[in-house]
Design a protein around this motif. Sequence first.
Motif, mmCIF file in Angstrom:
data_model
loop_
_atom_site.group_PDB
_atom_site.id
_atom_site.type_symbol
_atom_site.label_atom_id
_atom_site.label_comp_id
_atom_site.label_asym_id
_atom_site.label_seq_id
_atom_site.Cartn_x
_atom_site.Cartn_y
_atom_site.Cartn_z
ATOM 1 N N ASN A 2 0.822 -1.212 0.000
ATOM 2 C CA ASN A 2 0.000 0.000 0.000
ATOM 3 C C ASN A 2 0.853 1.258 0.000
ATOM 4 O O ASN A 2 0.527 2.239 -0.693
ATOM 5 N N LEU A 3 1.948 1.250 0.765
ATOM 6 C CA LEU A 3 2.843 2.400 0.804
ATOM 7 C C LEU A 3 3.505 2.615 -0.552
ATOM 8 O O LEU A 3 3.612 3.748 -1.029
ATOM 9 N N ALA A 4 3.929 1.542 -1.184
ATOM 10 C CA ALA A 4 4.546 1.648 -2.507
ATOM 11 C C ALA A 4 3.542 2.206 -3.515
ATOM 12 O O ALA A 4 3.883 3.064 -4.336
ATOM 13 N N GLN A 5 2.307 1.745 -3.447
ATOM 14 C CA GLN A 5 1.273 2.228 -4.361
ATOM 15 C C GLN A 5 0.983 3.722 -4.098
ATOM 16 O O GLN A 5 0.818 4.492 -5.044
ATOM 17 N N SER A 6 0.958 4.096 -2.848
ATOM 18 C CA SER A 6 0.722 5.499 -2.488
ATOM 19 C C SER A 6 1.851 6.393 -2.996
ATOM 20 O O SER A 6 1.602 7.480 -3.536
ATOM 21 N N GLN A 7 3.095 5.953 -2.834
ATOM 22 C CA GLN A 7 4.245 6.729 -3.307
ATOM 23 C C GLN A 7 4.243 6.832 -4.830
ATOM 24 O O GLN A 7 4.597 7.869 -5.384
ATOM 25 N N LEU A 8 3.833 5.759 -5.485
ATOM 26 C CA LEU A 8 3.750 5.761 -6.938
ATOM 27 C C LEU A 8 2.726 6.800 -7.410
ATOM 28 O O LEU A 8 2.987 7.579 -8.326
ATOM 29 N N GLN A 9 1.577 6.852 -6.761
ATOM 30 C CA GLN A 9 0.551 7.829 -7.118
ATOM 31 C C GLN A 9 1.026 9.255 -6.824
ATOM 32 O O GLN A 9 0.776 10.177 -7.600
ATOM 33 N N SER A 10 1.731 9.419 -5.732
ATOM 34 C CA SER A 10 2.268 10.735 -5.369
ATOM 35 C C SER A 10 3.256 11.228 -6.427
ATOM 36 O O SER A 10 3.268 12.408 -6.779
ATOM 37 N N ALA A 11 4.078 10.316 -6.940
ATOM 38 C CA ALA A 11 5.029 10.684 -7.994
ATOM 39 C C ALA A 11 4.288 11.075 -9.269
ATOM 40 O O ALA A 11 4.648 12.061 -9.930
ATOM 41 N N ARG A 12 3.250 10.341 -9.605
ATOM 42 C CA ARG A 12 2.450 10.695 -10.788
ATOM 43 C C ARG A 12 1.821 12.075 -10.618
ATOM 44 O O ARG A 12 1.826 12.885 -11.538
ATOM 45 N N PHE A 26 10.736 2.865 -13.727
ATOM 46 C CA PHE A 26 11.351 1.878 -12.840
ATOM 47 C C PHE A 26 10.409 1.558 -11.676
ATOM 48 O O PHE A 26 10.225 0.391 -11.316
ATOM 49 N N ALA A 27 9.834 2.592 -11.093
ATOM 50 C CA ALA A 27 8.945 2.408 -9.943
ATOM 51 C C ALA A 27 7.725 1.577 -10.337
ATOM 52 O O ALA A 27 7.323 0.661 -9.603
ATOM 53 N N GLN A 28 7.140 1.881 -11.490
ATOM 54 C CA GLN A 28 5.955 1.137 -11.939
ATOM 55 C C GLN A 28 6.301 -0.316 -12.235
ATOM 56 O O GLN A 28 5.554 -1.232 -11.872
ATOM 57 N N SER A 29 7.441 -0.529 -12.879
ATOM 58 C CA SER A 29 7.867 -1.886 -13.211
ATOM 59 C C SER A 29 8.091 -2.721 -11.945
ATOM 60 O O SER A 29 7.626 -3.869 -11.853
ATOM 61 N N LYS A 30 8.773 -2.152 -10.974
ATOM 62 C CA LYS A 30 9.032 -2.887 -9.738
ATOM 63 C C LYS A 30 7.742 -3.130 -8.965
ATOM 64 O O LYS A 30 7.589 -4.173 -8.323
ATOM 65 N N PHE A 31 6.802 -2.194 -9.032
ATOM 66 C CA PHE A 31 5.526 -2.400 -8.354
ATOM 67 C C PHE A 31 4.767 -3.562 -9.006
ATOM 68 O O PHE A 31 4.195 -4.405 -8.310
ATOM 69 N N GLN A 32 4.788 -3.610 -10.328
ATOM 70 C CA GLN A 32 4.118 -4.719 -11.026
ATOM 71 C C GLN A 32 4.788 -6.046 -10.695
ATOM 72 O O GLN A 32 4.109 -7.073 -10.504
ATOM 73 N N GLN A 33 6.119 -6.059 -10.606
ATOM 74 C CA GLN A 33 6.831 -7.270 -10.227
ATOM 75 C C GLN A 33 6.475 -7.680 -8.790
ATOM 76 O O GLN A 33 6.328 -8.880 -8.497
ATOM 77 N N ALA A 34 6.322 -6.688 -7.914
ATOM 78 C CA ALA A 34 5.946 -6.976 -6.526
ATOM 79 C C ALA A 34 4.543 -7.583 -6.477
ATOM 80 O O ALA A 34 4.304 -8.523 -5.713
ATOM 81 N N GLN A 35 3.633 -7.077 -7.307
ATOM 82 C CA GLN A 35 2.283 -7.642 -7.356
ATOM 83 C C GLN A 35 2.318 -9.092 -7.832
ATOM 84 O O GLN A 35 1.617 -9.959 -7.290
ATOM 85 N N SER A 53 10.282 -0.122 -5.352
ATOM 86 C CA SER A 53 9.300 0.696 -6.064
ATOM 87 C C SER A 53 9.045 1.992 -5.313
ATOM 88 O O SER A 53 8.975 3.072 -5.904
ATOM 89 N N ARG A 54 8.911 1.888 -3.984
ATOM 90 C CA ARG A 54 8.676 3.069 -3.164
ATOM 91 C C ARG A 54 9.847 4.043 -3.271
ATOM 92 O O ARG A 54 9.657 5.242 -3.452
ATOM 93 N N ALA A 55 11.070 3.526 -3.208
ATOM 94 C CA ALA A 55 12.258 4.377 -3.305
ATOM 95 C C ALA A 55 12.344 5.044 -4.678
ATOM 96 O O ALA A 55 12.639 6.241 -4.783
ATOM 97 N N ASP A 56 12.083 4.281 -5.730
ATOM 98 C CA ASP A 56 12.107 4.847 -7.081
ATOM 99 C C ASP A 56 11.005 5.905 -7.243
ATOM 100 O O ASP A 56 11.196 6.924 -7.913
ATOM 101 N N SER A 57 9.861 5.662 -6.627
ATOM 102 C CA SER A 57 8.764 6.636 -6.688
ATOM 103 C C SER A 57 9.145 7.931 -5.988
ATOM 104 O O SER A 57 8.862 9.025 -6.486
ATOM 105 N N GLU A 58 9.783 7.801 -4.823
ATOM 106 C CA GLU A 58 10.222 8.994 -4.100
ATOM 107 C C GLU A 58 11.239 9.780 -4.912
ATOM 108 O O GLU A 58 11.190 11.010 -4.961
#
Length: 157
Positions: A2-12, A26-35, A53-58
């Motif tokens: 959830n935190l990774a998804q939130s950070q991804l949306q914040s970056a968008r 990179f963040a989106q790709s790693k999030f999809q791999q995590a899913q 993913s969270r780090a890449d999003s930040e």
Amino acid sequence: MNLAQSQLQSARDAGAADYAPVDLGFAQSKFQQAQAAMASRKYEVAAQLADESRADSELARAKARLAAARAQIQQKTSDNDRLRQQIEQAHAHDNDPPPPISMPAPADSTGLPAAQPMEDLPAPSSSQLSSPQDQGQGTQTLPDQTLPDPNHQGGQL
């Protein structure tokens, strides 16, 4: 996740798609791999990929904010240059030299504007001062002053 998804949306939301598309990718790709890892019940791998993913999003969000700030600075600089040219053209038609452009006061070591010397102000007349107190007399009382009536609607008292 959830935190990774939130950070991804914040970056968008910060405009990373425009200003930091590689990092956002990179963040989106790693999030999809995590899913996918979560679906395969590989929870440790999923947690690691979600953290990446969270780090890449930040990073994408920080780069986007920086790029947006730089674009805003560039726009303001262009606007200032255009205004200076307009002022110079207006004064050229008047055959008057343009007015000096005042620069901000130089900053001191704290980054704040340096203190300007203060004007000397005249001392109050002696009629406004009372005589000094002798030692041991206690406090000094001020003469009674009539305060205006707060209910008075103007005019003379």
